[in-house]
Scaffold this motif. Sequence first.
Motif, PDB file in Angstrom:
ATOM      1  N   ALA A 104       0.829  -1.210   0.000  1.00 21.27           N
ATOM      2  CA  ALA A 104       0.000   0.000   0.000  1.00 21.27           C
ATOM      3  C   ALA A 104       0.863   1.260   0.000  1.00 21.27           C
ATOM      4  O   ALA A 104       0.549   2.235  -0.699  1.00 21.27           O
ATOM      5  CB  ALA A 104      -0.937  -0.011   1.206  1.00 21.27           C
ATOM      6  N   ASN A 105       1.950   1.268   0.758  1.00 24.18           N
ATOM      7  CA  ASN A 105       2.825   2.446   0.792  1.00 24.18           C
ATOM      8  C   ASN A 105       3.480   2.688  -0.565  1.00 24.18           C
ATOM      9  O   ASN A 105       3.627   3.836  -0.998  1.00 24.18           O
ATOM     10  CB  ASN A 105       3.896   2.260   1.870  1.00 24.18           C
ATOM     11  N   ILE A 106       3.885   1.616  -1.233  1.00 24.30           N
ATOM     12  CA  ILE A 106       4.463   1.786  -2.571  1.00 24.30           C
ATOM     13  C   ILE A 106       3.397   2.278  -3.553  1.00 24.30           C
ATOM     14  O   ILE A 106       3.679   3.102  -4.437  1.00 24.30           O
ATOM     15  CB  ILE A 106       5.085   0.463  -3.050  1.00 24.30           C
ATOM     16  N   GLY A 107       2.165   1.801  -3.410  1.00 24.12           N
ATOM     17  CA  GLY A 107       1.090   2.295  -4.266  1.00 24.12           C
ATOM     18  C   GLY A 107       0.864   3.789  -4.100  1.00 24.12           C
ATOM     19  O   GLY A 107       0.584   4.498  -5.078  1.00 24.12           O
ATOM     20  N   VAL A 108       0.980   4.296  -2.869  1.00 26.15           N
ATOM     21  CA  VAL A 108       0.851   5.734  -2.633  1.00 26.15           C
ATOM     22  C   VAL A 108       1.934   6.496  -3.378  1.00 26.15           C
ATOM     23  O   VAL A 108       1.685   7.525  -4.010  1.00 26.15           O
ATOM     24  CB  VAL A 108       0.900   6.026  -1.121  1.00 26.15           C
ATOM     25  N   ARG A 109       3.170   5.990  -3.330  1.00 20.81           N
ATOM     26  CA  ARG A 109       4.266   6.671  -4.016  1.00 20.81           C
ATOM     27  C   ARG A 109       4.107   6.632  -5.532  1.00 20.81           C
ATOM     28  O   ARG A 109       4.484   7.577  -6.225  1.00 20.81           O
ATOM     29  CB  ARG A 109       5.588   6.038  -3.604  1.00 20.81           C
ATOM     30  N   VAL A 110       3.552   5.546  -6.025  1.00 20.76           N
ATOM     31  CA  VAL A 110       3.322   5.457  -7.466  1.00 20.76           C
ATOM     32  C   VAL A 110       2.313   6.520  -7.910  1.00 20.76           C
ATOM     33  O   VAL A 110       2.523   7.230  -8.903  1.00 20.76           O
ATOM     34  CB  VAL A 110       2.853   4.042  -7.842  1.00 20.76           C
ATOM     35  N   LEU A 111       1.206   6.647  -7.195  1.00 22.51           N
ATOM     36  CA  LEU A 111       0.206   7.642  -7.567  1.00 22.51           C
ATOM     37  C   LEU A 111       0.740   9.058  -7.421  1.00 22.51           C
ATOM     38  O   LEU A 111       0.443   9.932  -8.242  1.00 22.51           O
ATOM     39  CB  LEU A 111      -1.055   7.453  -6.720  1.00 22.51           C
ATOM     40  N   ASN A 112       1.524   9.315  -6.373  1.00 25.99           N
ATOM     41  CA  ASN A 112       2.097  10.648  -6.214  1.00 25.99           C
ATOM     42  C   ASN A 112       3.074  10.974  -7.338  1.00 25.99           C
ATOM     43  O   ASN A 112       3.136  12.112  -7.820  1.00 25.99           O
ATOM     44  CB  ASN A 112       2.799  10.763  -4.859  1.00 25.99           C
ATOM     45  N   ARG A 113       3.859   9.982  -7.752  1.00 23.39           N
ATOM     46  CA  ARG A 113       4.796  10.215  -8.848  1.00 23.39           C
ATOM     47  C   ARG A 113       4.050  10.508 -10.150  1.00 23.39           C
ATOM     48  O   ARG A 113       4.440  11.378 -10.931  1.00 23.39           O
ATOM     49  CB  ARG A 113       5.707   8.997  -9.030  1.00 23.39           C
ATOM     50  N   MET A 114       2.950   9.793 -10.388  1.00 32.38           N
ATOM     51  CA  MET A 114       2.160  10.060 -11.583  1.00 32.38           C
ATOM     52  C   MET A 114       1.516  11.435 -11.524  1.00 32.38           C
ATOM     53  O   MET A 114       1.373  12.105 -12.559  1.00 32.38           O
ATOM     54  CB  MET A 114       1.085   8.975 -11.740  1.00 32.38           C
ATOM     55  N   THR A 115       1.142  11.880 -10.338  1.00 30.59           N
ATOM     56  CA  THR A 115       0.593  13.228 -10.198  1.00 30.59           C
ATOM     57  C   THR A 115       1.639  14.280 -10.514  1.00 30.59           C
ATOM     58  O   THR A 115       1.345  15.312 -11.130  1.00 30.59           O
ATOM     59  CB  THR A 115       0.050  13.424  -8.775  1.00 30.59           C
ATOM     60  N   GLU A 116       2.891  14.045 -10.099  1.00 29.58           N
ATOM     61  CA  GLU A 116       3.960  14.987 -10.392  1.00 29.58           C
ATOM     62  C   GLU A 116       4.226  15.106 -11.893  1.00 29.58           C
ATOM     63  O   GLU A 116       4.602  16.180 -12.378  1.00 29.58           O
ATOM     64  CB  GLU A 116       5.246  14.551  -9.691  1.00 29.58           C
ATOM     65  N   LEU A 117       4.026  14.018 -12.632  1.00 27.60           N
ATOM     66  CA  LEU A 117       4.314  14.044 -14.061  1.00 27.60           C
ATOM     67  C   LEU A 117       3.355  14.946 -14.824  1.00 27.60           C
ATOM     68  O   LEU A 117       3.714  15.491 -15.870  1.00 27.60           O
ATOM     69  CB  LEU A 117       4.249  12.622 -14.631  1.00 27.60           C
ATOM     70  N   GLY A 118       2.154  15.113 -14.355  1.00 26.50           N
ATOM     71  CA  GLY A 118       1.213  15.976 -15.052  1.00 26.50           C
ATOM     72  C   GLY A 118      -0.201  15.773 -14.552  1.00 26.50           C
ATOM     73  O   GLY A 118      -0.638  14.633 -14.363  1.00 26.50           O
ATOM     74  N   ARG A 119      -0.898  16.887 -14.339  1.00 33.96           N
ATOM     75  CA  ARG A 119      -2.291  16.862 -13.907  1.00 33.96           C
ATOM     76  C   ARG A 119      -3.135  17.646 -14.895  1.00 33.96           C
ATOM     77  O   ARG A 119      -2.683  18.653 -15.445  1.00 33.96           O
ATOM     78  CB  ARG A 119      -2.448  17.479 -12.517  1.00 33.96           C
TER      79      ARG A 119
END
Length: 325
Positions: free
Chosen positions: A303-318
């Motif tokens: 679950a913690n790695i999943g949070v980091r994955v979503l945050n990284r995707m948010t940084e790439l572009g919203r």
Amino acid sequence: MPHKFNADRRDKIPKQKHRVTNWSEYNEGLRQRGDLTVWISESALELWTAPRRTTPGGQPHYSDLAIELCLTLGMVFKQPLRQTQGLMRSIATLLGVEIAVPDFSTLSRRSNGLILRPNPRTDNRAAIQLLVDSTGLKIFGEGGWLEEKHKTKAKRKSWRQLHLGLDLVSGEIVCSNLTTDHIGDPTALPGLIDQIDGPVDLFLADGAYDGNPTSDFLAARFGSMIEVIIPPPKNAVFSPNVAQHPTSRDRHITEIESKGRIAWQKSSGYNQRSRGETLMGRWKTVIGSKLKARTFNSQKTEANIGVRVLNRMTELGRPNFERTA
């Protein structure tokens, strides 16, 4: 009974229409999600080998960062552990890097209680507008279609409860927690708040958090000036000291009684809670609705790695939206 039976008495809310104003940047961010260079950095390859331990015991071959990188790749590209091992091995060959790739059993064993590297927020001094929501993730049991199709005996399904805290300003997940299914939302709230290292000026949640324990805890942690937006139930009553010291909950009850609940949702900003539903939809689309790990500690790592994955995707572009109707 048809779902339109009470249509004449329902609130008629027209659906809003929006358009994305930054399609080129957002499209590039979506492309970068599949770019290996986004998920693999040179620093990770340089710190691939674990430092020698000074205490008695076996010497680990791989650093925590190496295990985290492999598990992240497996989650992003939806690969089981064996296929993750093969993927990382091919990447090392293409890069011409002489590194040993951990096998699937090592990844499974090391994920139990894995300590992830710190990942601080971009601006720790900015006040957070915190939206908290939760959802269930399945860990055992067949789906309803399989039981209906093959007439199998229904087994007891097991779940884990995923609690997420979203910053409405940055769109970043600032706190998360994975609990067993019998832990309620207010009980898991202190564990979420302990992960926040900055000020919070707005707390938004659904009616499950309604009550004095939640408001008192938030006031003690962030001060009495924090704005708490939680919908009171239909049978909510005022506090005993409403005449002298009305609480924010008392003001919400008064506005609902005078203007109606729909108008209160719009004026108070409670409609932003739909972003919590969107976040849970993102999780189940990108990460998945089921946990793959078997043990509870490994599930928390997942679950913690999943949070980091979503945050990284948010940084790439919203996407930036503009209302058209």
